[in-house]
Design an enzyme around this catalytic site. Structure first.
Site, short mmCIF file in Angstrom:
data_model
loop_
_atom_site.label_atom_id
_atom_site.label_comp_id
_atom_site.label_asym_id
_atom_site.label_seq_id
_atom_site.Cartn_x
_atom_site.Cartn_y
_atom_site.Cartn_z
N GLN A 109 50.71 35.53 -13.79
CA GLN A 109 50.84 36.65 -12.65
C GLN A 109 49.49 36.68 -11.87
O GLN A 109 48.78 37.79 -11.68
CB GLN A 109 51.09 37.96 -13.27
CG GLN A 109 52.30 38.11 -13.95
CD GLN A 109 53.54 37.60 -13.27
OE1 GLN A 109 53.75 37.78 -12.06
NE2 GLN A 109 54.48 37.01 -13.94
N PHE A 164 48.20 35.38 -4.92
CA PHE A 164 47.41 34.89 -3.95
C PHE A 164 47.87 35.49 -2.46
O PHE A 164 48.58 36.33 -2.64
CB PHE A 164 47.75 33.27 -3.88
CG PHE A 164 47.25 32.35 -5.19
CD1 PHE A 164 48.15 32.17 -6.12
CD2 PHE A 164 46.00 32.09 -4.94
CE1 PHE A 164 47.80 31.90 -7.14
CE2 PHE A 164 45.65 31.23 -6.28
CZ PHE A 164 46.18 31.08 -7.38
N GLY A 165 47.35 34.87 -1.43
CA GLY A 165 47.62 35.54 -0.12
C GLY A 165 46.83 36.73 -0.04
O GLY A 165 45.60 36.64 -0.27
N ASP A 205 45.15 7.94 -20.58
CA ASP A 205 45.16 8.70 -21.88
C ASP A 205 46.39 9.45 -22.22
O ASP A 205 46.31 10.79 -22.41
CB ASP A 205 43.97 9.94 -21.38
CG ASP A 205 43.44 10.68 -23.00
OD1 ASP A 205 43.95 9.99 -23.93
OD2 ASP A 205 43.13 11.62 -22.68
#
Length: 776
Positions: free
Chosen positions: A488, A491-492, A602
């Site tokens: 959770q 952004f923005g 890998d």
């Protein structure tokens, strides 16, 4: 579909009697027009069987002026012989004495003299018979009329009504078309028609392993492919699309059952939908694709745009770009595409002259391939998200939908002014490339940009700072290699109630050598887009903090389930096959389909992450390398994990795509057995590879299966996967298959697999980071 089997037959009295009996059955077929070959019966080159209503005919044919003999199916009611299926397309018979028979073991076989070609590979305890149905499907049945095998599961170059184009995960089947090599040679050609395994509902034409054409996504409402507009005017063919976790496919039927129809992939690489017109005695073309040069996939290469109406050539570079190879471009080879004239700043706020990167509008085009849709509050946020993301190349905004593209822009086409299917998008360019033209950002807009960007940057910084405080205090991180999982993160502007589940990979401040790996990982994975590769959302490089932000994988990594006694029972057979196929597709993309050829170096169970549906995603590209050829490269800096390393890499420092193939083989055997290759103890075997090899040599391969898999698996299916795994871990890199070969092996049930050689390191024990050899 079939396999070559060479055997020596003595011309005994019993053999002569068999031939005489076969001839007797021939006359019964010819007189009664039977549609069935019973067990023990045969037909010769002068005999055929015909479906019950007389729609299709099966027998031997020689295409054109060829003197080769093939078993095929063709339309009985079409005046010119049109072949729809070939049984032995991989092997032609030269002698007219060749016969088709249902063997005493129930299988369908073509043979002549000492040579035989087995069309089917089934095991039945009852008698079988081969029947040609009025759909054109040849079926092998037992006494209970159960279908044991059908030709519709193994198409040639023709897609008939009732066939499927796609895949069935439960049965391990893939339905696809492969063109003829030429009009007189039905052996597999260079073009194939396949369903998109990503589940977009598209179909692709491949030229070898290279994308040649794409149909566009499936429109469920219109029952058409978005780039095949002729289907919208269709009144004859009823196409449908079926998608589920077990199988996904395209098929079609005919509204008028009396119509004779076919869809064929011809030798030129075109698919053609046709119907037979009896009045004119010819095939009528309803539609074909690709019709023009611009419909060939990525014909103009990265950042090139194709225009069928251009008078000076089909291809041009987008504004701000120039040909990557001017000599090739001028000679007609546009596949290399275009490169930027001026680099973007990517992470720097401004250019040296104080100007930021800007956007140029490109109008009325077919949008590029592989978009990503983002949640957004409007056009400004969409533009801002792209501007502040280093990997974002362009964006488009339409009716509250923000679409962005990362890396190269492919398959762009300039449409005509009267074409209503065109869209606009905004291309990110260095400010110096606009020079006051086009869509340069105005002074007032610049101020808005600055305010919004500063607000977003400050908010994001506070959010990430707050997250890390919580991590240090009380977040219990899920145990994935070098990752702390955080939930959770907003952004923005930081005000939305919605959040994203992400994984945060943070470089330790005490690390003295991890920065190069982290930077390498960010640069490589930002250029890659595939459903079986983990997605990079962004990065934060600020003073001592170096962070990568990935999509969140709620089911951790494969080793958490595979090698944990409490959890590995969750992985049933179907899920394991799905993981194997997904990892194979991801590696194939890295080796062949991505613009950059990548060697992972890998690959191991702990680097395979699993999403909520247990879909596999390859992660950790810190050791990956760009590779420009098929030859090996040498390094003195050997990195990776013992047990997964190929011998030429572990002992000599040589790596190539075959190094990843070796690692995949180890991983495949681990998935089948539920055992680690390293630290594996058995009385006569020092590791899993040696154990698997010993079982294989003793014809006890089925004992390798993880005991928790209680499904009654057909023995031949399990052995096929073990065979593939052992082929991948052979000591010589030249002996190992490519990932393209591996994907074909996994998807083709009837493909004859070669016998593997002894694996590398089969007399080697690996534990506690040390190697110990077993003396023989």
């Amino acid at each position: 579909m079939g396999s070559m089997k060479f055997s020596t037959r003595r011309c005994s009295a019993n053999y002569l009697v068999f031939l005489l009996i076969s001839s007797g059955f021939h006359w019964q077929f010819a007189d009664a027009f039977t549609d069935t070959i019973l067990q023990g019966q045969s037909i010769t080159t002068s005999q055929t069987i015909i479906s019950a209503a007389g729609n299709f005919e099966l027998g031997f044919f020689s295409p054109g002026n060829s003197t080769n003999y093939y078993v095929g199916i063709w339309y009985k009611k079409v005046s010119n012989q049109t072949i729809v299926w070939v049984a032995n397309r991989e092997y032609a018979f030269k002698n007219r004495s060749v016969v088709l028979t249902v063997r005493t073991d129930g299988n369908l076989e073509v043979w002549e003299g000492k040579i035989s070609y087995r069309v089917t590979s089934i095991s039945s305890n009852s008698k079988t018979s081969a029947t040609l149905l009025d759909s054109g499907n040849l079926v092998l049945r037992n006494d209970n009329s159960s279908i044991l095998w059908q030709s519709f599961d193994y198409p040639s170059d023709t897609f008939l009504p009732g066939m499927k184009l796609g895949y069935d995960k439960r049965a391990g089947k893939t339905w696809s078309l492969v063109s003829w090599k030429s009009s007189e040679d039905p052996s597999p050609g260079v073009f194939s028609l396949k369903y998109d395994p990503k589940g977009t509902g598209q179909i692709f034409i491949l030229q070898g392993s290279t994308m040649y054409w794409a149909s566009g996504t499936w429109d469920r409402d219109g029952q058409v492919f978005s780039l095949i507009r002729e289907m919208r005017l269709n009144y004859m063919f009823n196409f449908s699309y079926s998608f589920s976790k077990e199988e996904s496919y395209i098929n079609y039927s005919i509204y008028d059952s009396s119509t004779i129809s076919r869809l064929v992939l011809d030798v030129s690489g075109q698919i053609k939908q046709m119907a037979w017109l009896e009045a004119s005695h010819q095939w009528h073309m309803f539609w074909f694709q690709p019709k023009t040069q611009c419909e060939v996939y990525a014909y103009c290469g990265p950042f090139g745009i194709c225009n069928d109406s251009a008078v000076d050539g089909f291809c041009a570079c987008l504004p701000g770009f120039e040909p990557a190879s001017p000599n090739n471009w001028n000679s007609g080879d546009k596949s290399g595409g275009c490169v930027r004239k001026a680099d973007l700043q990517c992470g720097n706020s401004t250019h040296a002259n104080g100007e930021r990167d800007q956007f140029h509008r490109v109008s009325n085009v077919r949008l590029p391939e592989y978009p990503l849709t983002l949640p957004t509050s409007g056009a400004m946020q969409c533009e801002s998200d792209c501007l502040n993301n280093c990997s974002c190349s362009a964006y488009s905004y339409n009716v509250k939908e923000c679409t962005v593209w990362g890396g190269d822009l492919l398959n762009l086409q300039q449409l005509s002014d009267d074409d209503s299917n065109g869209r606009d998008f905004y291309l990110k360019l260095a400010a110096s490339e606009l020079n006051g033209k086009g869509n340069k950002i105005s002074s007032s807009k610049w101020k808005v940009w600055l305010i919004v960007t500063l607000a977003i940057s400050l908010t994001s910084a506070f959010v990430i700072w707050g997250i890390w405080r919580k991590i240090r205090r009380k977040v219990t991180a899920q145990k994935i290699p070098t990752m702390n999982l955080v939930r959770q993160i907003n952004f923005g502007e930081g005000k939305s109630q919605k959040g994203y589940e992400v994984a945060v990979k943070r470089l330790s401040k005490r690390s003295g050598q991890g920065w190069e790996e982290l930077k390498n990982e960010a640069m490589l994975i930002a250029k890659l887009q595939h459903k079986n590769l983990v997605k990079l959302f962004g990065c934060c490089i600020e003073q001592d903090e170096k962070i990568l932000i990935y999509e969140y994988m709620p089911n951790k990594s494969l080793d958490f389930f595979l090698f944990d006694s409490a959890n590995h029972g969750i992985l049933n057979w179907e899920t394991r096959v799905h993981i194997i196929e997904g990892v194979a597709q991801g590696l194939l993309y890295l080796h062949q389909y991505s613009r950059l050829r990548i060697i992972h170096r890998d690959l191991k169970a702990s680097n395979i992450l699993l999403d909520k549906d247990l879909n596999p995603k390859i992660s950790d590209f810190g050791m990956a390398r760009i590779f420009g050829s098929n030859e090996s490269k040498a390094t003195n800096h050997i990195v990776g994990t013992y047990g997964y390393m190929s011998p030429e890499y572990a002992l000599e420092g040589l790596f190539s795509t075959k190094s990843d193939v070796f690692s995949f083989g180890v991983l495949l055997l681990e998935i089948l057995s539920g055992k680690k290759n390293t630290g594996f103890y058995q009385s006569d075997s020092l590791n899993l590879l040696g154990y698997a090899w010993d079982l294989w040599k003793d014809s006890r391969g089925q004992e390798l299966m993880d005991p928790v898999l209680e499904e009654a698996l057909p023995r031949h299916i399990l052995l096929k996967y073990i065979n593939i795994g052992l082929l991948c871990v052979q000591e010589s890199a030249d002996d190992r298959p490519t990932m393209s070969d591996v994907v074909s092996m996994l998807g083709n049930e009837s493909l004859h697999l070669p016998s593997p050689k002894q694996p590398a390191f089969s007399n080697l024990r690996i534990y506690d980071g040390k190697l110990k050899f077993k003396l023989k």
